[in-house]
Motif scaffolding. Structure first.
Motif, mmCIF file in Angstrom:
data_model
loop_
_atom_site.group_PDB
_atom_site.id
_atom_site.type_symbol
_atom_site.label_atom_id
_atom_site.label_comp_id
_atom_site.label_asym_id
_atom_site.label_seq_id
_atom_site.Cartn_x
_atom_site.Cartn_y
_atom_site.Cartn_z
ATOM 1 N N ALA A 1 5.822 8.300 9.499
ATOM 2 C CA ALA A 1 6.734 8.018 8.377
ATOM 3 C C ALA A 1 6.122 8.482 7.058
ATOM 4 N N LEU A 2 4.797 8.362 7.010
ATOM 5 C CA LEU A 2 4.093 8.754 5.788
ATOM 6 C C LEU A 2 4.312 10.233 5.479
ATOM 7 N N LEU A 3 4.364 11.049 6.549
ATOM 8 C CA LEU A 3 4.578 12.490 6.362
ATOM 9 C C LEU A 3 5.901 12.758 5.642
ATOM 10 N N PHE A 4 6.842 11.870 5.844
ATOM 11 C CA PHE A 4 8.146 12.027 5.211
ATOM 12 C C PHE A 4 8.153 11.389 3.817
ATOM 13 N N LEU A 5 7.519 10.224 3.747
ATOM 14 C CA LEU A 5 7.547 9.467 2.491
ATOM 15 C C LEU A 5 6.880 10.218 1.339
ATOM 16 N N ALA A 6 5.688 10.782 1.615
ATOM 17 C CA ALA A 6 4.911 11.386 0.532
ATOM 18 C C ALA A 6 5.707 12.494 -0.176
ATOM 19 N N PRO A 7 6.257 13.502 0.568
ATOM 20 C CA PRO A 7 6.997 14.554 -0.159
ATOM 21 C C PRO A 7 8.236 14.024 -0.884
ATOM 22 N N VAL A 8 8.950 13.080 -0.253
ATOM 23 C CA VAL A 8 10.150 12.532 -0.913
ATOM 24 C C VAL A 8 9.757 11.922 -2.251
ATOM 25 N N GLY B 1 15.897 4.504 1.005
ATOM 26 C CA GLY B 1 16.057 4.351 2.453
ATOM 27 C C GLY B 1 14.710 4.217 3.129
ATOM 28 N N VAL B 2 13.769 5.049 2.696
ATOM 29 C CA VAL B 2 12.431 5.018 3.286
ATOM 30 C C VAL B 2 11.797 3.645 3.065
ATOM 31 N N ARG B 3 12.023 3.084 1.874
ATOM 32 C CA ARG B 3 11.390 1.791 1.593
ATOM 33 C C ARG B 3 11.985 0.654 2.434
ATOM 34 N N PRO C 1 0.796 -1.227 0.000
ATOM 35 C CA PRO C 1 0.000 0.000 0.000
ATOM 36 C C PRO C 1 0.827 1.274 0.000
ATOM 37 N N PHE C 2 2.077 1.191 0.404
ATOM 38 C CA PHE C 2 2.875 2.412 0.449
ATOM 39 C C PHE C 2 3.449 2.780 -0.911
ATOM 40 N N GLY C 3 3.475 1.805 -1.816
ATOM 41 C CA GLY C 3 4.008 2.084 -3.155
ATOM 42 C C GLY C 3 3.028 2.973 -3.883
#
Ligand SMILES: Nc1ncnc2c1ncn2[C@@H]1O[C@H](COP(=O)(O)OP(=O)(O)OP(=O)(O)O)[C@@H](O)[C@H]1O
Length: 742
Positions: A149-156, A115-117, A23-25
């Motif tokens: 973590a999502l707050l960081f992942l989305a903008p990256v 890294g996030v993944r 789901p994060f992809g």
């Protein structure tokens, strides 16, 4: 598709479909989880494909001539492809600081994204373990960590994609501008010579270069976009491979070894089954462009075809070309089907393989459920990375075809430019060319311009031999007539003119001098070489020997046999080739054009309107501007199909009056006018030095000199006689009158 670029972060592997990782992809978010693995992969592929695939070229201008030889650039080896790719892609980053910065930023974002993944794979492990242990506290704690973590992942993720697209656009812009400069913006008119080679004969080195428009518009776009995608795919795959292989190895070494064998086998089988695709994709681009070209030709020649009632023949030709497109598409999907029989089964197997290997350990209570999940996810990642070729094969084959086409085109451009030799780097400027339109052609000590011979560009002759076997065109300094009153406007010495690749000699031993203010009429039967002589004077043809010295290009205006109406307003028609209105990046810093524009007196609209009146087009501006002449000047129409041929020819004379050149070269440019209009047009240019080609006897009255090209009995070339019409006014003998009316 490797996880790194299938949406650039989503795991493309089927195992991902039923684990926490998916789901994060970003791409996976839109794909329904129950989809079979191949669908999932195809969805990524389609998305990426939409970016990387070469879309349809619009308004193709030139296509492969019927029956032309198909090229075999797609057959080059992997090493050659790689070298080509490298030499096409490196110049941008070497020359452009901004490109380098964007690229560095992209790498940073890519590393962050990876890294996030990896971090998420650990979150996922704990999540499933918490579920398996029914540990509600741990479950909510992990959910909280996940949301943060999502707050960081989305903008990256967003910036990573944005950066990639931005770089692709900038790179495309640079590369297109560079190719355009090499193609038509230096002094050798490469586009003209290339076009002639492309249609007349096959260039030994590069084959027939079909559809240059498509190569510039589409292949460059696909190249820049896909190169980045491919680079990132490989880079992300390598990072993922190291990271997830370590995880996998730590969980179960057997799992790691089995995946290596599995992926290697899959790759070999895929390459064997799908290697036809590269050729088929290469041909697809060509066939699609040929089909579009036939439709564009139909549109452009609609009236002639309608008069001929040629629609059935045209329709057959168009549908033949379309059949070739369809047959090629069938071949592609047939090959794809065979390939997918394998890839689909292969992908389904990957669903269960990791779980089967780790399940005994789980059943024995040696590992938690989360570890099973993490093993499955890591297996998916590693397999994706190792299966790069399998998952990307179709796109890779298209990319490979586009590299081939682009390379072939750039090489052909290079071959057609006499300033570039075979060792010149791809996309490099000729030595001494500053990229701003000031050509590298040698300018002699006396300021005289020496034109190297583009026609001998691919000949095996040494440079010295090439010069000896080509016509030397020398231009006088600009405005030479005002500086040196006695200079000849045109001096031809011992000219032998051949057709471009020396197949035929058209003119032999021509000597001719034309003073400023004199007007020369060239006559001779059709096909004897009159227009060819004008081409040589203009510098377009240079096969042969001898010297042509003439007024500087900025002092000469050429009226071709077929009137040309550029795209744009009525004002643009009058000012051509000076561009108005739109800012053209390419000539922003072009000294020639700037100087030329500066030397012209300011041309205001009233002046343009009065010139239109002079050429009997006084009502044109008000007619198209619905009564408002100024609006008419700013109106854009398809002028070639709106104006009659005679009107287009008068418009061409209006251009001469706007530019006020010192010398005009007129190639049957009054053929569609009545005799009265022709007389008026010639009276308007009486003060200029004129060289005309024409068949009408009435033309003699407007000229002072005559060059008669006559077939030499028993010889291929013609005999040239030059005489003075003014000193011999009754010189139109019966033979010539017949010739005129022939
Ligand atoms: N690109 C080319 N390659 C080879 N031969 C060519 C090429 N262009 C023209 N020719 C040939 O050169 C010869 C001279 O052509 P040219 O256009 O100069 O004739 P012309 O005297 O102007 O004829 P017309 O009065 O009919 O316009 C013709 O036989 C033509 O077929």
């Amino acid at each position: 598709m490797a996880s790194g670029t299938s949406g650039d972060s989503g795991g493309g592997n089927p195992t991902s479909n039923w684990n926490f990782y998916v789901p994060f992809g970003e791409a996976s978010a839109s794909s329904p989880p129950p989809n079979p693995p191949l669908h999932h992969q195809q969805q990524h592929k389609t998305e990426e494909h939409a970016e990387a695939t070469l879309p349809e070229a619009r308004d193709t201008i030139k296509a492969t001539p019927k029956g032309s030889v198909e090229t075999d650039t797609y057959k080059t080896s992997f090493r050659e492809k790689w070298t080509t790719f490298w030499s096409l892609s490196v110049p941008y980053f070497r020359e452009n600081g901004e490109g380098r910065c964007l690229f560095a930023g992209l790498i940073v974002l890519m590393l962050l994204d990876s890294g996030v993944r990896v971090g998420f794979s650990y979150l996922a492990r704990d999540f499933w373990s918490a579920l398996g242990d029914k540990d509600i506290d741990a479950f909510y704690r992990i959910m909280k960590q996940f949301l943060m973590a999502l707050l960081f992942l989305a903008p990256v993720n967003v910036f990573y994609r944005f950066q990639r697209q931005r770089l692709a656009i900038k790179w495309r812009k640079w590369m297109t501008e560079r190719i355009l400069r090499l193609y038509f913006y230096n002094s050798h008119q490469v586009y003209y010579h290339l076009e002639r080679r492309g249609t007349v004969e096959k260039d030994e080195d590069v084959g027939i270069v079909d559809n240059p428009d498509q190569r510039i518009a589409e292949d460059v776009r696909a190249f820049t976009r896909y190169s980045l995608t491919l680079f990132l795919t490989i880079a992300v795959s390598l990072i993922d491979l190291v990271a997830f292989s370590t995880i996998l190895y730590l969980i179960e070494p057997k799992l790691f070894l089995s995946i290596i064998g599995f992926a290697t086998l899959g790759t070999i089988v895929t390459v064997l089954l799908g290697n036809q695709l590269v050729r088929l994709n290469f041909e697809r681009l060509q066939k699609e462009a040929d089909f579009r070209f036939s439709l564009v030709r139909l549109r452009e020649n609609a009236e002639s075809i309608a008069f001929f009632r040629g629609e059935k023949t045209e329709g057959r030709e168009i549908s033949d070309r379309f059949d070739r497109v369809v047959n090629n598409a069938y071949s592609i999907i047939g090959t794809m089907r065979d390939l997918e029989f394998f890839t689909a089964s292969y992908n389904y197997l990957t669903w269960i393989l990791p779980v089967v290997v780790i399940a005994p350990q789980y059943m024995a209570g040696n590992v938690e459920l989360g570890v099973v999940q993490q093993a499955a996810a890591a297996f998916g990642h590693v397999l994706d990375d190792l299966s790069l070729i399998i998952n990307q094969f179709e796109s890779l084959s298209e990319f490979s075809a586009s590299i081939g086409r682009l390379h072939q085109f750039v090489r052909a451009v290079q071959n057609a430019d006499p300033d570039l030799d075979d060792s010149a780097p791809l996309l490099g400027y000729p030595p001494g060319y500053d990229g701003h339109g000031s050509g590298a052609s040698s300018v002699g000590k006396d300021g005289i311009f020496n034109n190297a011979n583009p026609d001998t560009r691919t000949s095996p002759l040494s440079p010295q031999e090439s010069i000896e076997k080509s016509i030397q065109l020398q231009e006088l300094p600009p405005s030479a007539n005002t500086m040196v009153a006695s200079t000849f406007a045109l001096a031809i010495k011992n000219l032998r003119l051949d057709t471009p690749h020396g197949q035929r000699t058209l003119i032999h031993s021509l000597n001719l001098e034309l003073k400023w203010g004199e007007r020369l009429l060239i006559i001779g039967s059709s096909g004897i070489g009159k227009s060819s002589l004008l081409r040589a004077i203009a510098g377009l043809w240079s096969s042969g020997t001898g010297t042509i010295e003439r007024a500087n290009t900025v002092d000469v205006y050429f009226l071709p046999q077929k009137p040309y109406c550029p795209l744009g307003t009525l004002r643009d028609q009058l000012l051509y080739p000076i561009s108005t209105g739109h800012s053209n990046k390419l000539d922003e810093d072009d000294n020639d054009i700037e100087n030329w524009q500066a030397t012209k007196t300011a041309v205001d609209d009233q002046h343009l309107l009065s010139i239109l009146k002079d050429v009997d087009l006084g009502d044109l501006a008000s007619r198209i501007g619905q009564g408002n002449e100024l609006e008419g000047l700013g109106t854009t129409l398809d002028w070639s199909s709106t104006l009659s041929l005679g009107e287009q020819q008068r418009l061409a004379f209006a251009r001469v009056l706007v530019h006020q050149p010192k010398m005009v070269i007129v190639d049957e440019a009054t053929s569609a006018m009545d005799v009265g209009a022709e007389e008026r047009m010639y009276s308007l240019i009486q003060s200029m030095t004129v060289i005309s080609v024409g068949h009408r006897p009435t033309l003699l009255g407007f000229h002072t000199k005559r060059l008669h090209l006559k077939k030499t009995p028993g010889k291929d070339y013609c005999e040239c006689t030059v005489d003075d019409i003014l000193s011999n006014p009754n010189s139109v003998n019966n033979e010539e009158v017949n010739l005129f009316f022939r």
